[in-house]
Structure formats: C-alpha cells, structure tokens
Design an enzyme around this catalytic site. Structure first.
Site, PDB file in Angstrom:
ATOM      1  N   ARG A 191     -29.314 -20.745 -10.921  1.00 56.46           N
ATOM      2  CA  ARG A 191     -29.114 -20.195  -9.824  1.00 56.46           C
ATOM      3  C   ARG A 191     -27.432 -20.638  -9.675  1.00 56.46           C
ATOM      4  O   ARG A 191     -26.869 -20.652  -8.968  1.00 56.46           O
ATOM      5  CB  ARG A 191     -29.943 -20.684  -8.441  1.00 56.46           C
ATOM      6  CG  ARG A 191     -31.257 -20.140  -8.901  1.00 56.46           C
ATOM      7  CD  ARG A 191     -31.319 -18.632  -8.551  1.00 56.46           C
ATOM      8  NE  ARG A 191     -32.583 -18.525  -9.148  1.00 56.46           N
ATOM      9  CZ  ARG A 191     -33.372 -18.355  -9.860  1.00 56.46           C
ATOM     10  NH1 ARG A 191     -32.966 -18.864 -11.451  1.00 56.46           N
ATOM     11  NH2 ARG A 191     -34.939 -18.356 -10.152  1.00 56.46           N
ATOM     12  N   SER A 194     -35.197 -16.308  -1.072  1.00 56.36           N
ATOM     13  CA  SER A 194     -35.953 -18.231  -1.180  1.00 56.36           C
ATOM     14  C   SER A 194     -34.139 -18.911  -1.288  1.00 56.36           C
ATOM     15  O   SER A 194     -32.889 -18.350  -1.662  1.00 56.36           O
ATOM     16  CB  SER A 194     -35.838 -18.673  -2.560  1.00 56.36           C
ATOM     17  OG  SER A 194     -36.890 -17.681  -3.087  1.00 56.36           O
ATOM     18  N   GLU A 198     -29.332 -22.225  -1.546  1.00 50.94           N
ATOM     19  CA  GLU A 198     -29.143 -21.310  -2.768  1.00 50.94           C
ATOM     20  C   GLU A 198     -27.899 -20.059  -2.205  1.00 50.94           C
ATOM     21  O   GLU A 198     -26.921 -19.594  -2.565  1.00 50.94           O
ATOM     22  CB  GLU A 198     -30.255 -20.280  -3.489  1.00 50.94           C
ATOM     23  CG  GLU A 198     -31.126 -20.982  -3.975  1.00 50.94           C
ATOM     24  CD  GLU A 198     -31.771 -19.846  -4.975  1.00 50.94           C
ATOM     25  OE1 GLU A 198     -31.630 -18.156  -4.834  1.00 50.94           O
ATOM     26  OE2 GLU A 198     -33.216 -20.356  -5.251  1.00 50.94           O
TER      27      GLU A 198
END
Length: 358
Positions: A179, A258, A354
């Site tokens: 990520r 997420s 994130e």
C-alpha cells in the site's frame, strides 16, 4: 479578398476551466464536507502545463484528486485541486508472453478491469470493484484477493508539477511496497508526494492466463461451487460477489474502503499473540514474517458496529470506517485514533491508516 473567404485565425488553447468555491463532498467517497477555493479538471498533459503557466494558479500549492476514494478531508482545501479526468483505454503491445494495456488516469479502475476482460484480456479480475481511478491505483499500490497492482504493472507517465515535464516510470522507479509507492513518500526520502500528476498507466497481462486463487475466500468460494478451473469471468464475478457481501457501496454508505493496513510482525510476535488469542487471523509471508488481519484485531477489541459522532465501524467488516450520514473528517479521525489506541493497548500493535488525510 472577400471577407467571408479570409483564412480563419488559428484557435488558441481553450482557457482553463476553473471552478471556484466548490464543494468537495461529491468528490470524496467518504462524503465528507469540505470546500475548495479552486478546482481545475485535467483531461490532458497539455492542461497540466497550461495550469503551471497560469499567472494566478501556477505557483499555488496543488492537491491531485482522482476518485477521492482514499482521502479523509478534515478541513477546507486552500490548494488548487487538480481533478484528474484523463480518458482512454487501448492495447499498446500484444506479444507472445504478455499484452500491455494503457489507461488514462481518469478512467474508473473497476471500469478498466471490466474493459480488459471484455476485450478477452484477463489478469486484473482479482482487483475488480476496487473504488477509485486508474491514476490513483499506483499511488496506493492497490491490492486485493491475492494480487497487487505491482504484480501487473508495466509503466506510467506523469507530469512534474514544477517543471511541467512528462516522465515515464517503470516499476523500480515507482518503489512499490505494501500500500505504498514513491508517490506517497516525501521528497526528503526521494519521494514524489505532491510533486507529480499521473496521466497514463500501462499494465502487463501475462500469457497464458493463470487464475490467482490463493486467497482463502476465493478458494472457499470455488470449492463450494465445485469449480476446479474457473474462467476469468468466474473469478471476476466471485470477487465482485465477495466484496459486495463484505464491503459497503460508497454510493450508498460513505467510506474509503479498508481504513487500516494489515500489520506485518515477526514470527515471534505472532506466536506471542496466538498464545493469548488462539483464533488470530494471520498469513505467513515468504520472508518469515507474518501479516495479521487488521479487521480481526479491531473486531476483537469490540469495535464492529460502534459509532463516534457521525462516524462508525461497518457492521459486516471492522476494517471499514463509514459515514453514518453527517460525519466530519475530524470525527473519522477521532474514531480511527480510538481504534488505534485500543488495538495497541490489547495487542501492542500500532495500526497504520491507508487513506491520505488532508
């Protein structure tokens, strides 16, 4: 010469389409309230260069915005918002070992996956239904169901937001990690955060196609359906069904997917946690470390379904924070920090968000 027969003057470039004092609520998937002093829609590299040459806007700070699916807006935006809408889907190379496809950065990511499949070019189906644009995909190195963008990446084009020059970057230059990419890393670390605008992305689809079925939910889905060799369309459909069953549609319930990264710990740390919590969901990695399911950690702390102000934890998946209807960015951050403290207090693990916070 008759006036009507005079040669037409060459038309100059169209003026920049600048939208003033515009709400960003429709432009972020969380549906958080914020205003932008100026927003410019970017449909080509030339428009980026025209913006940089603009006497008023060229030297102002800039915020690059794709689909707004990885963004938490906590305040009004003083920077010039560059809304990336570069179009295009095409095959640029079709060789014996792979097909290379190119997408404009403004294309919908899910739309790009579906387009590829419709052309008989599988390879992206595990990444179906991920919200956002193609241009945002390399920034986050999106991933799901056993596949990351880096696994299919070929190269991209980006415009330097200082010089206006176009550069092409391969996978090594993008510095992909979990990520993460060079586009999220600060300049002090050699990164390009806030310094580039991605215009086109090229992906390499290997031949022959092989399904990626290592993810538990996918493997279980096909085992229950007694399908040993699924087709690309069946994998695509399965991923969409699994995602829809677990994750809220941003068009219905505001969210950024997420919210936390799955933490990676040493094998020793994992054994220690399992000693106290035998049902810990974890995935061994090739390097000997272990990835833990952040959603399980959050759920184990009792957060699923809880609400703080207008922000809440999704009832079906604790990894997803949602807008109950009138949430502010501050309330989302307050909830996120409370979850981080709770998980650290019980497991000694710090969860890392994130989304980008503005």
């Amino acid at each position: 010469m008759h006036p009507s027969s005079r040669p037409a003057l060459a038309a100059g470039p169209a003026p920049l389409a600048v939208e003033r004092d515009i709400s960003l609520k429709p432009h972020n998937s969380f549906g958080l309230p914020a205003q932008a002093q100026a927003l410019v829609r970017i449909r080509s590299e030339a428009e980026v260069r025209r913006l940089l040459g603009d006497r008023e806007l060229g030297t102002q700070p800039k915020l690059v915005l794709g689909g707004g699916s990885n963004l938490v807006l906590t305040r009004d935006v003083q920077a010039v918002v560059l809304k990336v809408e570069v179009p295009g889907c095409r095959v640029v190379d079709d060789g014996p070992e792979a097909t290379v496809v190119e997408f404009g950065a403004g294309e919908s990511w899910h739309g790009a996956v579906a387009w590829s499949l419709a052309q008989g070019l599988p390879g992206l189906e595990n990444l179906a239904l991920i919200p956002g644009t193609v241009g945002a995909a390399p920034v986050q190195n999106i991933g799901a169901y056993g596949l990351e963008l880096a696994d299919r990446f070929h190269s991209l084009d980006a415009v330097d937001l200082v010089t206006g020059r176009t550069v092409s970057l391969d996978a090594a230059a993008c510095r992909f990690a979990y990520r993460d990419s060079v586009f999220k890393q600060p300049a002090l670390d050699g990164g390009l955060a806030g310094k580039s605008l991605i215009t086109r992305v090229r992906l390499r689809l290997p031949k022959p196609w092989q399904p990626v079925l290592g993810y538990l939910d996918l493997a279980r889905h096909f085992a229950e359906a007694c399908i040993a060799q699924p087709t690309p369309q069946q994998v695509f459909d399965a991923v969409c069904a699994i995602r829809r069953a677990k994750l809220p549609d941003p068009a219905v319930v505001g969210n950024a997917g997420s919210f936390f990264k799955n933490p990676v710990v040493s094998a020793e740390q994992c054994r220690d946690i399992i000693g106290r919590d035998p049902h810990l969901v974890h995935y061994p990695l090739p390097d000997g470390r272990v990835k833990l399911a952040a959603g399980w950690l959050i759920d184990a702390c009792g957060w699923k379904g809880k609400t703080v102000g207008g922000a809440g934890v999704y009832e079906k998946q604790a990894l997803v924070l949602v807008n109950r209807g009138q949430a502010t960015g501050g309330e989302v951050l307050m909830l996120a920090r409370a979850i981080q403290e709770s998980v650290y207090g019980r497991f000694g693990i710090r969860l890392e968000p994130e989304p980008v916070v503005v």
